[in-house]
Design a protein around this motif. Structure first.
Motif, short mmCIF file in Angstrom:
data_model
loop_
_atom_site.label_atom_id
_atom_site.label_comp_id
_atom_site.label_asym_id
_atom_site.label_seq_id
_atom_site.Cartn_x
_atom_site.Cartn_y
_atom_site.Cartn_z
N GLU A 1 0.86 -1.17 0.00
CA GLU A 1 0.00 0.00 0.00
C GLU A 1 0.90 1.23 0.00
OE1 GLU A 1 -3.26 2.36 2.79
OE2 GLU A 1 -2.69 0.30 3.29
N ASP A 2 0.87 1.99 -1.10
CA ASP A 2 1.71 3.18 -1.20
C ASP A 2 1.37 4.16 -0.10
OD1 ASP A 2 3.10 2.26 -3.35
OD2 ASP A 2 1.98 3.37 -4.85
N CYS A 3 2.40 4.71 0.52
CA CYS A 3 2.18 5.61 1.65
C CYS A 3 1.42 6.87 1.27
CB CYS A 3 3.52 6.01 2.27
SG CYS A 3 4.36 4.63 3.11
N ASN A 4 1.66 7.38 0.08
CA ASN A 4 0.97 8.61 -0.32
C ASN A 4 -0.49 8.37 -0.64
OD1 ASN A 4 1.26 7.22 -2.70
ND2 ASN A 4 2.37 8.84 -3.78
N GLU A 5 -0.92 7.12 -0.63
CA GLU A 5 -2.32 6.81 -0.89
C GLU A 5 -3.05 6.38 0.37
OE1 GLU A 5 -2.34 3.81 -3.85
OE2 GLU A 5 -1.45 5.09 -5.40
N ARG A 6 -2.32 6.36 1.49
CA ARG A 6 -2.93 5.90 2.72
C ARG A 6 -3.81 7.02 3.29
NH1 ARG A 6 1.32 4.61 6.84
NH2 ARG A 6 -0.35 3.50 7.90
#
Length: 432
Positions: A425-430
């Protein structure tokens, strides 16, 4: 009587690779310090590691017959220093540093093999006038004079790129630089290096083309190459995605030119009783060969590749040289015609949500015998928290495999990627 060989940062997988090594009498391998202290750590104290290593060797109840290293700094220097202290075969520290110190290495290359050297300049990253110190046109590459893997290496296309790179370099360069300073204090440096210190940087002209690397040794003055690997880059043209053995992307005469250049350079700097791998770039359009760097060790990334194709890992050469023997490496004695190390990577920082289970790993090894998957992530890990990531991507796993031909090698890589890629899970999409 057993011959005792000490291996710095020995891992379980490398113990298996060492099983392929052959010697006239019984060999016994011992780990010296642990992988965590030498490779996984972000902060290095060379002098402290040297003292710990000496204590372990002194406490051993038996003969110390050889010391072998195959990891990057500090291990690449630590092993030869320890061997020299005990009268064992090893390169001199000065000859090592003429390769390990990237600026010193370029200066020696320019004296000996100028035809393969790109434009370069050293600079102090902590001064206010860095841009004025670098007299190269954009784009150029910057990196520490002593780094770890590809960390803190940046392609610079503008002054804004340089400022962003310097921010990261200034924050992290002393993790390795301070330890390298301890090593530099052990030799008589030429005048042009004395004021730089261990945390200086190098700016270099960008070189493009096809990357490949001869690997070999010098033992008692005898220079030999036991293999050449291809180093395939990702689409970004910066990061290495895959290493293939044997090399096939550049013509034989270019491979031989690289081998000859390396031999001339190692003779020039007085390198003896050690192993190396030298990285080159071939620009086919310009018919231009450029030397990237010379590493003063066998590459642990190549060990499985040689075992799959030749039947023995490159530890055979390292052990032979460390024992003062001429290296003995068979050719084509393995089960496969070609082999590869494939880097499974991700372009963005992310949280690991799941990783392949034991059943998935077992299914891959059963379908493709000889395949090794080195996956160190666990659910919940953040990629940016893992040590020694490079500046352009995050490593997920290293996969080693063999195949009967290059077409089926690619097919196997594609299948393994689909089966084993971790869920991220990409951090900038969390969500916050």
């Amino acid at each position: 009587m057993n011959t005792h060989v000490f291996v710095l940062g020995l891992t379980d997988r490398q113990r298996e690779e060492l099983d392929t090594v052959r010697e006239d009498g019984p060999l016994e391998f011992h780990g010296l310090l642990d992988h965590e202290a030498l490779v996984e750590t972000e902060e290095i104290d060379f002098d402290a590691l040297l003292e710990r290593s000496r204590a372990e060797l002194d406490a051993f109840d038996g003969s110390v017959d050889a010391i072998v290293t195959h990891w990057d700094f500090p291990t690449s220097v630590l092993g030869p220093v320890l061997a020299t202290e005990r009268g064992l075969p090893a390169p001199s520290l000065t000859s090592l540093l003429k390769c390990e110190h990237k600026y010193w290495s370029r200066l020696e290359q320019r004296r000996c093999v100028p035809e393969v050297v790109p434009g370069f300049v050293a600079f102090d990253p902590f001064t206010d006038d860095v841009a004025e110190q670098i007299d190269l046109d954009f784009p150029y590459w910057v990196k520490p004079i002593k780094g770890h893997s590809s960390s803190l290496g940046f392609e610079i296309r503008s002054e804004e790129d340089l400022e962003e790179a310097l921010e990261e370099i200034r924050a992290d360069i002393t993790d390795v630089g301070d330890a390298f300073e301890q090593v530099l204090g052990r030799v008589d440096l030429p005048q042009e290096l004395r004021d730089l210190g261990g945390s200086a940087c190098l700016a270099e002209e960008i070189i493009r083309g096809t990357q490949f690397a001869p690997e070999g040794s010098v033992s008692r003055g005898q220079y030999a190459v036991h293999g050449v690997v291809d180093m395939h880059k990702r689409d970004n043209g910066v990061s290495i995605e895959r290493i293939d053995y044997p090399a096939a992307t550049v013509p034989d005469h270019v491979q031989q030119q690289a081998i000859d250049v390396t031999g001339r350079l190692l003779e020039h700097i007085g390198f003896d009783d050690g192993c190396f791998n030298s990285e080159f770039m071939w620009d086919e359009e310009r018919e231009q060969l450029r030397l990237i760097e010379v590493n003063t060790r066998i590459s642990q990334s190549h060990s499985e590749l040689f075992a799959l194709v030749d039947g023995r890992s490159n530890h055979q050469v390292a052990v032979d040289v460390a024992l003062g023997h001429a290296p003995r490496m068979p050719e084509g004695g393995g089960e496969y015609a070609v082999s590869a190390q494939y880097y499974m990577a991700h372009d963005h920082d992310a949280i690991v949500r799941s990783v392949p289970d034991e059943q998935a790993l077992r299914q891959v090894s059963e379908k493709y015998p000889g395949t090794v998957v080195d996956l160190r992530l666990t659910p919940g890990d953040r990629l940016s928290d893992q040590p020694h990531q490079d500046s352009y991507r995050y490593m997920l796993a290293f996969v080693y495999l063999g195949a009967p031909d290059r077409e089926s090698l690619q097919e196997r890589i594609d299948d393994i990627e689909q089966r084993l890629r971790p869920e991220l899970e990409d951090c900038n999409e969390r969500s916050a």
